[in-house]
Design an enzyme around this catalytic site. Structure first.
Site, PDB file in Angstrom:
ATOM      1  N   ASP A  31       0.821  -1.217   0.000  1.00  0.00           N
ATOM      2  CA  ASP A  31       0.000   0.000   0.000  1.00  0.00           C
ATOM      3  C   ASP A  31       0.855   1.267   0.000  1.00  0.00           C
ATOM      4  O   ASP A  31       0.385   2.347   0.378  1.00  0.00           O
ATOM      5  CB  ASP A  31      -0.955  -0.010   1.208  1.00  0.00           C
ATOM      6  N   HIS A  46      22.671   2.997 -20.172  1.00  0.00           N
ATOM      7  CA  HIS A  46      21.808   3.423 -19.064  1.00  0.00           C
ATOM      8  C   HIS A  46      22.082   2.585 -17.813  1.00  0.00           C
ATOM      9  O   HIS A  46      21.171   2.095 -17.152  1.00  0.00           O
ATOM     10  CB  HIS A  46      20.335   3.348 -19.459  1.00  0.00           C
ATOM     11  N   ASP A  70      26.603  10.531 -15.221  1.00  0.00           N
ATOM     12  CA  ASP A  70      25.522  11.124 -16.028  1.00  0.00           C
ATOM     13  C   ASP A  70      24.374  11.349 -15.060  1.00  0.00           C
ATOM     14  O   ASP A  70      23.682  10.398 -14.683  1.00  0.00           O
ATOM     15  CB  ASP A  70      25.147  10.144 -17.147  1.00  0.00           C
ATOM     16  N   ASP A  97      20.477  17.644 -17.764  1.00  0.00           N
ATOM     17  CA  ASP A  97      21.085  16.398 -18.241  1.00  0.00           C
ATOM     18  C   ASP A  97      22.539  16.717 -18.567  1.00  0.00           C
ATOM     19  O   ASP A  97      22.816  17.510 -19.474  1.00  0.00           O
ATOM     20  CB  ASP A  97      20.322  15.907 -19.494  1.00  0.00           C
ATOM     21  N   HIS A 126      24.893   5.562 -30.133  1.00  0.00           N
ATOM     22  CA  HIS A 126      23.684   6.386 -29.932  1.00  0.00           C
ATOM     23  C   HIS A 126      23.794   7.726 -30.639  1.00  0.00           C
ATOM     24  O   HIS A 126      24.867   8.167 -31.033  1.00  0.00           O
ATOM     25  CB  HIS A 126      23.392   6.588 -28.430  1.00  0.00           C
ATOM     26  N   HIS A 151      18.998  14.887 -27.809  1.00  0.00           N
ATOM     27  CA  HIS A 151      17.543  14.771 -27.652  1.00  0.00           C
ATOM     28  C   HIS A 151      17.052  16.068 -27.036  1.00  0.00           C
ATOM     29  O   HIS A 151      17.814  16.823 -26.435  1.00  0.00           O
ATOM     30  CB  HIS A 151      17.158  13.551 -26.800  1.00  0.00           C
ATOM     31  N   HIS A 211      13.785  13.272 -21.800  1.00  0.00           N
ATOM     32  CA  HIS A 211      13.671  13.079 -23.252  1.00  0.00           C
ATOM     33  C   HIS A 211      12.394  13.813 -23.623  1.00  0.00           C
ATOM     34  O   HIS A 211      11.296  13.247 -23.602  1.00  0.00           O
ATOM     35  CB  HIS A 211      13.590  11.597 -23.611  1.00  0.00           C
ATOM     36  N   GLU A 255      25.730  15.090 -26.692  1.00  0.00           N
ATOM     37  CA  GLU A 255      26.324  14.042 -25.866  1.00  0.00           C
ATOM     38  C   GLU A 255      26.990  12.928 -26.684  1.00  0.00           C
ATOM     39  O   GLU A 255      26.558  11.780 -26.639  1.00  0.00           O
ATOM     40  CB  GLU A 255      25.270  13.445 -24.929  1.00  0.00           C
ATOM     41  N   TYR A 289      32.334   3.920 -26.704  1.00  0.00           N
ATOM     42  CA  TYR A 289      32.195   2.818 -25.736  1.00  0.00           C
ATOM     43  C   TYR A 289      32.914   1.588 -26.299  1.00  0.00           C
ATOM     44  O   TYR A 289      32.571   1.123 -27.392  1.00  0.00           O
ATOM     45  CB  TYR A 289      30.716   2.503 -25.494  1.00  0.00           C
ATOM     46  N   ARG A 348      31.537   9.600 -22.227  1.00  0.00           N
ATOM     47  CA  ARG A 348      30.494  10.485 -22.775  1.00  0.00           C
ATOM     48  C   ARG A 348      30.751  11.875 -22.193  1.00  0.00           C
ATOM     49  O   ARG A 348      31.059  11.982 -20.992  1.00  0.00           O
ATOM     50  CB  ARG A 348      29.103   9.968 -22.397  1.00  0.00           C
ATOM     51  N   GLU A 400      28.643  15.314 -22.088  1.00  0.00           N
ATOM     52  CA  GLU A 400      27.295  15.782 -22.433  1.00  0.00           C
ATOM     53  C   GLU A 400      26.988  17.139 -21.797  1.00  0.00           C
ATOM     54  O   GLU A 400      27.232  17.342 -20.608  1.00  0.00           O
ATOM     55  CB  GLU A 400      26.253  14.786 -21.914  1.00  0.00           C
TER      56      GLU A 400
END
Ligand code: GLY
Length: 458
Positions: free
Chosen positions: A41, A245, A262, A273, A352, A356, A363, A386, A390, A410, A412
């Protein structure tokens, strides 16, 4: 100086703008979010639906906004929870329909429990319904049930409901261009996120856990007035950074690792971001530095391409060209750049896209193409830049020299398009590798803020 806080006049102006763009004879059905159950709950902390919040500023669950252009008895109608002393004692204040009408400035407000009685009447004689089908299954079903009810009551009326149109076609175009106050809030979200990265960076050394750095980020967000992350923070050491991610954030950090952070907060509903990649030991190895320089060059090249009139995909194309040329020069890709890009061979290391939209959602909404064409950037749009490389330590990279394996990088930034070009909202966070190394060498003796950082690197 623009006052950042959005007032109810701002939300009313947004409703007016949307109403002006709606087809005469239409109706928009815009549900708020429901509480989401976490376990038994216990619910997750409530987060309002972004479309609904954008138009109301109202952050209670179980609400519905109806917009009807040209309706003489009122064009904006809100359904919301009724006041309830028992519920309010447990969960906090409920505004209730009367207060909603006066405080939020909607034309009418009713208890949500009356919606089945009232809505079919509002749908009558409307030729077009705007709603985001598929996002709120419960409401999709209810709208269909109300239409069914109209059919059974008055077939002639239902015959006039001819079209269900995605609300996003209108509303998301509106959300894509950030008003001045939104820009200020997004700049603040970026500033908070930058300061949180410095707090995490100050704790970075070999043998701490990714979890320790995540804890610094969350503490810093909260202390600065940002209750939530805009997305689950990524603190990824070594090979973990090759999972785009990655959010487990529980490995020990080894001396030779690069650590990718990130992490962006949500401030007043607006997302930041930002990503940086740091050497755990305080110095990049030769191979790490070669890859880092390449990603940074792609980041800077793509940002230089961010200005009004440039196609959305242009920064990505610039970044991809730089990355591919650099990977060829390092011997990690073989062949001609154009052929590698055309065959998507570079996606082995650069899987990637570069950007975005960013806004109420990390996003964010808004079309990237208009018809077949990438749309042009315009002042008020906010996007990420970004690029990344990799190289996982797995069977796909067995042919890569060992020094380059187990590395994810990365870099970004969050970027606002301005009439003159662009403003990098996260520019106060270091990304020059020499400056990062200098800061890491002295972090024990200086402040952790961007200000402290600038003094050290000056
Ligand atoms: N930086 C997190 C994301 O774009 O999903």
């Amino acid at each position: 100086m623009t006052r950042a806080a959005l007032g109810h006049e701002d939300f009313a102006r947004r409703r007016r703008l949307l109403l002006n763009h709606m087809h005469p004879g239409s109706i928009a059905v815009i549900p708020g979010a429901a509480q989401q159950r976490r376990s038994n709950d216990i619910c997750f902390p409530f987060r309002q639906d972004s479309d609904f919040y954008y138009l109301t500023g109202f952050a209670e669950p179980d609400a519905l906004l109806i917009l009807i252009p040209g309706r003489t008895q009122g064009e904006s109608i809100l359904f919301c929870r009724e006041r309830d002393p028992h519920l309010e004692r447990r969960d906090g204040a409920i505004l209730g329909p009367d207060q909603c009408q006066s405080v939020l400035g909607v034309d009418d407000a009713f208890p949500i429990s009356d919606v089945d009685e009232i809505l079919p009447g509002l749908l009558e004689a409307r030729s077009q319904i705007y709603m985001n089908l598929g996002e709120h299954a419960v409401w999709d079903e209810r709208v269909l049930a109300w239409l069914d009810e109209l059919v059974s009551r008055r077939p002639a009326v239902v015959a006039t409901v001819q079209q269900v149109t995605a609300l996003g076609h209108l509303l998301h175009e509106q959300r894509l261009i950030k008003e001045r106050k939104e820009q200020v809030l997004m700049a603040r979200a970026a500033q908070i996120s930058v300061a949180a990265q410095y707090a995490a960076l100050a704790q970075l050394r070999p043998d701490v856990s990714e979890a320790d750095l995540e804890a610094e980020l969350l503490y810093s967000f909260r202390k600065q007035g940002a209750r939530f992350e805009a997305y689950p923070s990524i603190v990824a050491a070594g090979d973990n950074a090759c999972v785009l991610h990655y959010t487990r954030n529980e490995s020990l950090i080894a001396a030779g690792d690069l650590v990718l952070i990130d992490a962006g907060c949500e401030f007043a509903y607006y997302a930041a971001d930002v990503t940086r990649t740091y050497p755990a030991s305080g110095r990049y190895s030769q191979a790490q530095r070669a890859l880092y320089d390449l990603v940074l060059k792609a980041n800077r090249g793509a940002i230089a391409a961010c200005r009004p009139g440039v196609a959305f995909n242009q920064p990505h194309d610039v970044a991809t060209q730089i990355l591919v040329d650099g990977l060829i020069a390092l011997g990690l890709l073989r062949g001609a750049a154009q052929a590698l890009i055309a065959s998507c061979a570079h996606e082995k290391f650069c899987p990637h896209k570069t950007s975005h939209w960013l806004g109420l959602d990390v996003h964010d909404v808004g079309d990237y193409r208009l018809g077949e064409q990438w749309r042009d950037l315009m002042p008020g749009m906010v996007l990420t830049v970004e690029p990344g490389i990799y190289i996982p330590r797995d069977s796909t990279t067995a042919d890569v020299p060992e020094a380059f394996r187990g590395i994810g990088i990365r870099v970004e930034d969050s970027v606002l398009i301005t009439p003159q070009g662009c403003q990098v909202l996260t520019e106060d966070l270091l990304k020059d590798p020499d400056e990062i190394e200098r800061w890491m060498a002295t972090k024990g003796s200086v402040g952790q803020s961007a200000q402290g950082l600038k003094e050290v690197v000056a």
